[in-house]
Design a protein around this motif. Structure first.
Motif, PDB file in Angstrom:
ATOM      1  N   ALA A  53       2.250   3.543  12.171  1.00  0.00           N
ATOM      2  CA  ALA A  53       1.763   1.725  12.483  1.00  0.00           C
ATOM      3  C   ALA A  53       0.419   1.527  12.509  1.00  0.00           C
ATOM      4  O   ALA A  53       0.168   0.406  12.472  1.00  0.00           O
ATOM      5  N   GLY A  54      -0.013   2.410  13.200  1.00  0.00           N
ATOM      6  CA  GLY A  54      -1.541   2.260  12.556  1.00  0.00           C
ATOM      7  C   GLY A  54      -2.106   3.029  11.609  1.00  0.00           C
ATOM      8  O   GLY A  54      -3.640   2.748  11.603  1.00  0.00           O
ATOM      9  N   GLY A  55      -1.586   3.846  10.810  1.00  0.00           N
ATOM     10  CA  GLY A  55      -1.592   3.606   9.334  1.00  0.00           C
ATOM     11  C   GLY A  55      -2.514   5.792   9.588  1.00  0.00           C
ATOM     12  O   GLY A  55      -2.886   5.330   8.535  1.00  0.00           O
ATOM     13  N   TRP A  56      -2.432   5.833  10.074  1.00  0.00           N
ATOM     14  CA  TRP A  56      -3.058   7.241  10.817  1.00  0.00           C
ATOM     15  C   TRP A  56      -2.345   8.592   9.611  1.00  0.00           C
ATOM     16  O   TRP A  56      -3.302   9.445   9.595  1.00  0.00           O
ATOM     17  N   ILE A  57      -1.430   7.940   9.404  1.00  0.00           N
ATOM     18  CA  ILE A  57      -0.697   9.157   8.744  1.00  0.00           C
ATOM     19  C   ILE A  57      -1.062   9.353   7.095  1.00  0.00           C
ATOM     20  O   ILE A  57      -0.944   8.284   6.583  1.00  0.00           O
ATOM     21  N   CYS A  58      -1.665  10.849   6.832  1.00  0.00           N
ATOM     22  CA  CYS A  58      -2.082  10.872   5.429  1.00  0.00           C
ATOM     23  C   CYS A  58      -3.332   9.329   4.915  1.00  0.00           C
ATOM     24  O   CYS A  58      -3.112   8.332   4.275  1.00  0.00           O
ATOM     25  N   ALA A  59      -3.837   9.340   6.014  1.00  0.00           N
ATOM     26  CA  ALA A  59      -4.810   8.255   6.243  1.00  0.00           C
ATOM     27  C   ALA A  59      -5.583   8.044   4.836  1.00  0.00           C
ATOM     28  O   ALA A  59      -6.020   6.744   4.333  1.00  0.00           O
ATOM     29  N   THR A  60      -5.996   8.827   4.897  1.00  0.00           N
ATOM     30  CA  THR A  60      -6.943   9.043   2.483  1.00  0.00           C
ATOM     31  C   THR A  60      -5.661   8.821   1.994  1.00  0.00           C
ATOM     32  O   THR A  60      -6.051   8.751   0.764  1.00  0.00           O
ATOM     33  N   PRO A  62      -3.884   6.249  -1.673  1.00  0.00           N
ATOM     34  CA  PRO A  62      -4.430   5.049  -1.769  1.00  0.00           C
ATOM     35  C   PRO A  62      -3.720   4.236  -0.843  1.00  0.00           C
ATOM     36  O   PRO A  62      -2.570   4.622  -0.491  1.00  0.00           O
ATOM     37  N   GLN A  63      -3.826   2.568  -1.424  1.00  0.00           N
ATOM     38  CA  GLN A  63      -3.133   1.858  -0.652  1.00  0.00           C
ATOM     39  C   GLN A  63      -1.888   1.204  -1.035  1.00  0.00           C
ATOM     40  O   GLN A  63      -1.652   1.363  -0.562  1.00  0.00           O
ATOM     41  N   GLU A  64      -1.833   1.510  -2.571  1.00  0.00           N
ATOM     42  CA  GLU A  64      -0.521   1.411  -3.047  1.00  0.00           C
ATOM     43  C   GLU A  64       0.347   2.503  -2.797  1.00  0.00           C
ATOM     44  O   GLU A  64       1.638   1.710  -3.107  1.00  0.00           O
ATOM     45  N   TYR A  65      -0.170   3.437  -1.836  1.00  0.00           N
ATOM     46  CA  TYR A  65       0.637   4.554  -1.773  1.00  0.00           C
ATOM     47  C   TYR A  65       1.045   4.383  -0.566  1.00  0.00           C
ATOM     48  O   TYR A  65       1.540   5.654   0.069  1.00  0.00           O
ATOM     49  N   GLY A  66       0.916   3.556   0.407  1.00  0.00           N
ATOM     50  CA  GLY A  66       0.857   3.034   1.865  1.00  0.00           C
ATOM     51  C   GLY A  66      -0.081   4.360   2.640  1.00  0.00           C
ATOM     52  O   GLY A  66      -0.268   3.832   4.440  1.00  0.00           O
ATOM     53  N   GLY A 100       3.093  15.961  -0.634  1.00  0.00           N
ATOM     54  CA  GLY A 100       2.672  14.795  -0.830  1.00  0.00           C
ATOM     55  C   GLY A 100       1.403  15.059  -1.495  1.00  0.00           C
ATOM     56  O   GLY A 100       1.849  14.156  -2.577  1.00  0.00           O
ATOM     57  N   PRO A 101       0.534  15.842  -1.115  1.00  0.00           N
ATOM     58  CA  PRO A 101      -0.400  15.704  -1.623  1.00  0.00           C
ATOM     59  C   PRO A 101      -0.380  16.182  -3.523  1.00  0.00           C
ATOM     60  O   PRO A 101      -1.145  15.459  -4.167  1.00  0.00           O
ATOM     61  N   THR A 102       0.512  16.913  -3.274  1.00  0.00           N
ATOM     62  CA  THR A 102       0.858  17.450  -4.743  1.00  0.00           C
ATOM     63  C   THR A 102       1.815  16.634  -5.077  1.00  0.00           C
ATOM     64  O   THR A 102       1.447  16.152  -6.455  1.00  0.00           O
ATOM     65  N   ILE A 103       2.869  16.008  -4.593  1.00  0.00           N
ATOM     66  CA  ILE A 103       3.495  14.089  -5.495  1.00  0.00           C
ATOM     67  C   ILE A 103       2.030  13.096  -6.006  1.00  0.00           C
ATOM     68  O   ILE A 103       2.328  13.137  -7.168  1.00  0.00           O
ATOM     69  N   LEU A 104       1.210  12.904  -4.833  1.00  0.00           N
ATOM     70  CA  LEU A 104       0.307  12.379  -5.647  1.00  0.00           C
ATOM     71  C   LEU A 104      -0.648  12.641  -6.774  1.00  0.00           C
ATOM     72  O   LEU A 104      -1.444  11.776  -7.491  1.00  0.00           O
ATOM     73  N   LYS A 112       7.031   8.485  -7.213  1.00  0.00           N
ATOM     74  CA  LYS A 112       5.696   8.559  -6.119  1.00  0.00           C
ATOM     75  C   LYS A 112       6.002   7.667  -5.611  1.00  0.00           C
ATOM     76  O   LYS A 112       6.183   7.680  -3.772  1.00  0.00           O
ATOM     77  N   LYS A 113       6.578   6.099  -5.677  1.00  0.00           N
ATOM     78  CA  LYS A 113       7.618   5.151  -5.136  1.00  0.00           C
ATOM     79  C   LYS A 113       8.966   5.839  -4.514  1.00  0.00           C
ATOM     80  O   LYS A 113       9.155   5.038  -3.026  1.00  0.00           O
ATOM     81  N   GLN A 114       9.451   6.612  -4.751  1.00  0.00           N
ATOM     82  CA  GLN A 114      10.694   7.035  -4.835  1.00  0.00           C
ATOM     83  C   GLN A 114       9.981   7.657  -2.902  1.00  0.00           C
ATOM     84  O   GLN A 114      10.914   7.969  -1.298  1.00  0.00           O
ATOM     85  N   PHE A 115       9.318   8.784  -2.820  1.00  0.00           N
ATOM     86  CA  PHE A 115       8.570  10.293  -1.751  1.00  0.00           C
ATOM     87  C   PHE A 115       8.523   9.846  -1.172  1.00  0.00           C
ATOM     88  O   PHE A 115       8.289   9.883  -0.325  1.00  0.00           O
ATOM     89  N   LEU A 116       6.632   8.944  -1.275  1.00  0.00           N
ATOM     90  CA  LEU A 116       5.661   8.948  -0.560  1.00  0.00           C
ATOM     91  C   LEU A 116       5.821   8.257   0.280  1.00  0.00           C
ATOM     92  O   LEU A 116       5.355   8.484   1.308  1.00  0.00           O
ATOM     93  N   PRO A 117       6.880   6.619   0.505  1.00  0.00           N
ATOM     94  CA  PRO A 117       6.671   6.217   1.100  1.00  0.00           C
ATOM     95  C   PRO A 117       7.984   7.008   2.513  1.00  0.00           C
ATOM     96  O   PRO A 117       7.687   7.179   4.008  1.00  0.00           O
ATOM     97  N   GLN A 118       8.497   7.191   1.982  1.00  0.00           N
ATOM     98  CA  GLN A 118       9.712   8.409   3.136  1.00  0.00           C
ATOM     99  C   GLN A 118       8.828   9.575   4.077  1.00  0.00           C
ATOM    100  O   GLN A 118       8.931   9.160   5.256  1.00  0.00           O
TER     101      GLN A 118
END
Length: 414
Positions: A53-60, A62-66, A100-104, A112-118
């Motif tokens: 909710a705070g947006g702190w998981i993987c906060a670095t 890009p915004q388009e990937y959450g 996660g960073p490897t998928i990025l 990216k759309k399938q795995f990163l949000p999860q």
């Protein structure tokens, strides 16, 4: 090396500190604060939701990937404040720190759309399927194979030392997809569903009774064709990026756990009189000195990254860092056994129960009543192995940094 932070970074630090004070449990910052097992379980379940909710998981990211799209310095400040508060900062280590960073870096838009949000929501858990019984340090010799059958890869083989495989939803796995080319060239990086027939997980029980390490057997397991990351037969390149994430420690926070351990060692040595032993004092001084070297080298790395300056010394640090801190910690935990002596066999150590810094091996899963310090000792033995053994790291330093000849290969059998 710059030891100061820009004003905007300090403003961000204040924001993070305020969020932590508002969202952590009441009394978290009080000396001697503890939670019951039930309270800690409830906290763990709620904390991931608060982080998301705070947006702190993987906060670095890009915004388009959450992510929040934080800058490098903001990401450093974020890590420092969570470390200062001793607050968990991730949902799943293998997900948000390794795959996660490897998928990025290598994933398709669909991946990216399938795995990163999860990963960001903590909805899936991952494990790493690299090492095999005959392919540890020589990872390129792996024998697990994947054969394309229509729209799926069929996987056969065995992995070992697969941490948390019994809980994982997915495995990022290296498999041989072309046996007729140079061994590094015929490997692919697959994202494999774990909850299926054809996969068997067997726990490997450790001395303290934990069994987060596993053997994993693949016998006709299946993976969608599109779950190749970075292209077919390009897995060696992709895997080296993942290993780079695994070997690293946060530039300005990696030393903090060791500093807390050092403080507790000094405290115990003073309490039981071991501080009078010159060998113990020398060991404590050596540990403290190496922690400061680790801290200063982290600041050197951060300065070079922020300025973009080319510094061969800093480049060499990248090759030596994992070897340096893992061997330092292994030596320090041997010193800890000397200081605590027979008290190491007790289920608690130090002035307060639960005061020993947490590692992956000290999260309350031990089947036998060993102390957190002894669990840390056991874990330190593995730190010089995972992410690349110290022997392999020395070869990298010798060949890539010092320019020495490659290590000669043993003669062929027969």
């Amino acid at each position: 090396m710059d030891l100061t932070y820009p004003p905007e970074a300090e403003e961000f630090r204040t924001e993070i500190r305020g969020w932590l004070e508002e969202n952590l449990p009441e009394g978290w910052f009080d000396e001697g604060f503890e939670m019951t097992p039930d309270e800690r379980k409830a906290f763990t379940e709620e904390w991931t939701e608060k982080l998301f909710a705070g947006g702190w998981i993987c906060a670095t990211w890009p915004q388009e990937y959450g992510g929040k799209g934080l800058s490098l310095i903001q990401g450093v400040v974020l890590s420092e404040e969570f470390s200062r508060a001793k607050a968990p900062m991730r949902a799943d280590f293998f997900g948000d720190t390794l795959v996660g960073p490897t998928i990025l870096q290598y994933g398709t838009e669909e991946q990216k759309k399938q795995f990163l949000p999860q990963i960001l929501k903590g909805e899936v858990r991952w494990c790493q399927g690299f090492s095999e019984p005959e392919s540890g340090s020589d990872l390129a010799s792996l024998k697990t194979k994947a054969v394309l059958d229509g729209d799926e890869w069929v996987i056969t083989g065995q992995k070992v030392w697969t941490t948390q495989a019994q809980f994982a939803d997915y495995c990022f796995l290296l498999a041989r997809t072309d046996p007729d080319v140079k061994k590094q060239a015929g490997i692919s990086y697959l994202l494999v569903p774990m909850q299926q027939d054809g996969i068997e997980v067997r726990g490997i029980v450790q001395p303290d009774g934990t069994d987060e390490f596993n053997e994993v057997f693949f016998d006709g397991a299946r993976c969608p064709k599109e779950n190749v990351l970075g292209g077919v037969n390009n897995g060696w390149t992709v895997a080296n990026s993942t290993l780079g994430f695994e070997r690293g420690m946060s530039a300005t926070t990696g030393h903090r756990r060791f500093e807390e351990e050092w403080r507790l060692l000094v405290e115990q040595a003073q309490a039981n009189g071991k501080i009078a032993d010159p060998i113990v004092r020398q060991g404590l001084a050596r540990y403290h000195s190496k922690i400061q070297i680790l801290r200063i080298n982290g600041l050197r790395n951060l300065t070079a990254n922020l300025t973009g300056e080319k510094d061969m010394g800093v480049a060499a640090l990248g090759a030596t860092n994992k070897m340096f801190w893992s061997e330092m910690h292994k030596e320090a935990m041997e010193l800890a056994l000397d200081i605590f002596g027979t008290e190491s066999l007790l289920s608690t150590v130090g002035p307060e129960k639960g005061s020993w810094p947490a590692t992956a091996r000290t999260q309350g899963r031990a089947a036998y009543p060993v102390s957190p310090m002894v669990s840390s000792f056991f874990f330190s033995r593995s730190e010089t192995i995972w992410g690349g053994t110290s022997q392999i790291q020395r070869n990298i330093v010798g060949e890539k940094v010092l320019g020495l000849p490659r290590e000669p290969k043993p003669p062929a059998k027969g």
